[in-house]
Design an enzyme around this catalytic site. Structure first.
Site, mmCIF file in Angstrom:
data_model
loop_
_atom_site.group_PDB
_atom_site.id
_atom_site.type_symbol
_atom_site.label_atom_id
_atom_site.label_comp_id
_atom_site.label_asym_id
_atom_site.label_seq_id
_atom_site.Cartn_x
_atom_site.Cartn_y
_atom_site.Cartn_z
ATOM 1 N N ASN A 216 51.595 24.167 59.679
ATOM 2 C CA ASN A 216 51.283 22.797 60.113
ATOM 3 C C ASN A 216 49.846 22.444 59.728
ATOM 4 O O ASN A 216 49.133 23.261 59.132
ATOM 5 C CB ASN A 216 51.526 22.646 61.624
ATOM 6 C CG ASN A 216 50.680 23.621 62.419
ATOM 7 O OD1 ASN A 216 49.469 23.542 62.401
ATOM 8 N ND2 ASN A 216 51.325 24.568 63.105
ATOM 9 N N ASP A 285 56.726 26.469 66.562
ATOM 10 C CA ASP A 285 57.746 26.675 67.598
ATOM 11 C C ASP A 285 58.874 27.583 67.115
ATOM 12 O O ASP A 285 59.454 28.322 67.895
ATOM 13 C CB ASP A 285 58.342 25.323 68.010
ATOM 14 C CG ASP A 285 57.345 24.504 68.808
ATOM 15 O OD1 ASP A 285 56.537 25.125 69.530
ATOM 16 O OD2 ASP A 285 57.344 23.265 68.691
ATOM 17 N N PHE A 333 46.081 23.882 75.270
ATOM 18 C CA PHE A 333 45.863 22.596 74.603
ATOM 19 C C PHE A 333 47.202 21.906 74.410
ATOM 20 O O PHE A 333 48.221 22.569 74.210
ATOM 21 C CB PHE A 333 45.184 22.803 73.238
ATOM 22 C CG PHE A 333 43.686 22.673 73.326
ATOM 23 C CD1 PHE A 333 42.941 23.629 73.994
ATOM 24 C CD2 PHE A 333 43.029 21.592 72.760
ATOM 25 C CE1 PHE A 333 41.568 23.511 74.096
ATOM 26 C CE2 PHE A 333 41.658 21.458 72.849
ATOM 27 C CZ PHE A 333 40.923 22.416 73.519
ATOM 28 N N LYS A 347 53.140 20.337 80.689
ATOM 29 C CA LYS A 347 52.815 21.669 80.151
ATOM 30 C C LYS A 347 52.077 22.523 81.172
ATOM 31 O O LYS A 347 52.266 23.749 81.240
ATOM 32 C CB LYS A 347 51.956 21.527 78.896
ATOM 33 C CG LYS A 347 52.810 21.412 77.679
ATOM 34 C CD LYS A 347 52.056 21.184 76.418
ATOM 35 C CE LYS A 347 53.039 20.505 75.468
ATOM 36 N NZ LYS A 347 52.482 20.129 74.216
ATOM 37 N N LYS A 351 53.891 25.965 81.749
ATOM 38 C CA LYS A 351 53.242 27.196 81.283
ATOM 39 C C LYS A 351 52.536 27.931 82.416
ATOM 40 O O LYS A 351 52.081 29.060 82.230
ATOM 41 C CB LYS A 351 52.263 26.883 80.160
ATOM 42 C CG LYS A 351 52.915 26.093 79.032
ATOM 43 C CD LYS A 351 52.410 26.436 77.677
ATOM 44 C CE LYS A 351 53.171 25.622 76.631
ATOM 45 N NZ LYS A 351 53.169 26.215 75.314
#
Ligand code: C5P
Length: 413
Positions: A216, A285, A333, A347, A351
């Site tokens: 990416n 991912d 992040f 998130k 997480k």
């Protein structure tokens, strides 16, 4: 948005003693003034054999101080006047002879006199040694350097490498940009002194075959800026980096990896040895279910090969689920294209981390500036838009503020 000049409002005395490395001091003065400092150059007579005061005056915009007998000073006390409004004295290059003088407290010319007469509480002394490797390794020099350190000076370098005399070894003066970075770090508040920080940065590269892969646009700049800011704040920093073309920040230990699995394999054993974990890496991912041994060729049918993907491990979530005595304080992040806060909050919960930093991914990839919003259980806080390094320093301060209320797990525990 350009970075804040990191040495704004700092007034530095740059002292040159005799050595070939004087040519680097010209560049150093330029770097320091670019970083916002005002610079007063002081040269020993030996230094003027290597570079002219004319050059140093042009670069610093000030008359170079050369002698303690300078009658243009109304009180005739250059050695007092020059250090009283200085934020630091940097001797670069510091020759073996000059370091010996410092160690002995000698004061027979302006620069050594100035170092001795400086108010040591408000005007620290930094020295950047530059000499032949045999001179550096000599027990007398090593003794003198140890004494100068014990007397409170900070010794910058030296580096190893090619020397002007043709030999190779320790004793090269650091490069101007390295010295400037050291100076900038020197003036940063030591908010994370003694702490240990682990950072992931950059993209991952998930191989399809020996020549292709999935990756990416992450440049790694934000993570590298955080690693630098944490090191400047006094932390011992380990940076696990995906494939990026960025120089390693000074004082940071860097480990390069390619894939998410490699990143996890490196991070997991290190997590328990660090008090803070900042996951900035843009981890892919998915990865190809298998990597072919040879390059996949077109078969002439016009049909592309089937590419089966499997999910990658979530490095941040894995670390955040470690048993409490092995778990660092985790920061994630969230690079989003829209609804940053909403996604960041999701998130935070998913997480299981105490802090998520949201930003607009496509708008920041590869750029030097960014906009960050901190999302934690208490609410949201937007940091002013700015250069990534300035934001990284603010983030370090925010991490320290949140952690100072906690009793930190000692890394040995
Ligand atoms: O999972 P997502 O990409 O939305 O979350 C981003 C955060 O999780 C970042 O801090 C990133 O470094 C981390 N992450 C990770 N391992 C993954 C995916 C994301 O550590 N496989």
């Amino acid at each position: 948005m350009p970075a804040q000049p990191a040495l704004k409002d700092k007034h530095l005395v740059v002292g040159l003693s005799g050595g070939v490395a004087c040519y680097k001091s010209a560049e150093l003065v330029r770097e320091l003034t670019r970083a916002g400092a005002t610079v007063q150059v002081v040269m020993t007579e030996a230094a003027t054999q290597f570079i002219t005061p004319v050059t140093m005056q042009a670069l610093s915009g000030r008359t170079v101080a050369l002698s303690q007998w300078d009658s243009s000073q109304p009180n005739n006390m250059a050695h007092i006047n020059l250090s009283r409004d200085a934020d630091a004295i940097v001797v670069a290059p510091a020759s073996a002879d000059f370091i010996a003088k410092l160690a002995q407290g000698r004061a027979d010319e302006l620069l050594s006199l100035l170092c001795l007469a400086r108010p040591s509480l408000t005007c620290p002394l930094l020295v950047a040694p530059a000499m032949n490797r045999e001179m550096w390794a000599h027990p007398a020099t090593q003794r003198n350097v140890a004494q100068v350190r014990a007397d409170g000076a900070t010794v910058l370098g030296p580096a190893a490498g090619d020397q002007a005399c043709g030999e190779v070894g320790d004793g090269r003066m650091l490069e101007a940009t390295e010295l400037c970075d050291e100076l900038i770090a020197f003036f940063q508040p030591k908010r994370l002194a003694g702490r240990t920080v682990l950072v992931t940065a950059g993209p991952t590269f998930e191989a399809i075959d020996p020549v292709r892969g999935i990756t990416n646009h992450s440049s790694g700049k934000m993570g590298f800026a955080i690693a630098r800011a944490a090191a400047e704040a006094g932390a011992k920093v380990t940076l696990v980096a995906g494939p990026v073309h960025l120089p390693t920040p000074r004082g940071v230990q860097r480990i390069d990896v390619q894939s998410a699995q490699q990143m996890l394999d490196v991070v997991l054993p290190l997590a328990g040895l660090h008090e803070v974990f900042v996951a900035t890496a843009a981890v892919a991912d998915w990865r190809p279910a298998s990597i072919t041994e040879h390059k996949i060729k077109k078969d002439g049918s016009g049909r592309p090969p089937a590419l089966a993907l499997v999910e990658n491990p979530d490095i941040l979530a894995t670390v955040a689920r470690l048993p409490e005595d092995q778990r660092p304080w985790c920061v994630g992040f969230a690079a989003e294209s829209h609804d940053v806060v909403q996604h960041a909050r999701a998130k935070l919960l998913r997480k299981g981390v105490p802090l998520i930093v949201g930003n607009i991914g496509p708008a920041t990839f590869g750029r030097d500036d960014n906009t960050l919003v901190l999302v934690d259980a208490a609410g949201e806080q937007e940091l002013p838009p700015g250069d990534k390094l300035d934001l990284a320093r603010l983030l370090v301060a925010e991490i320290e503020r949140r952690m100072s209320s906690l009793t930190l797990r000692s890394p040995e525990a």
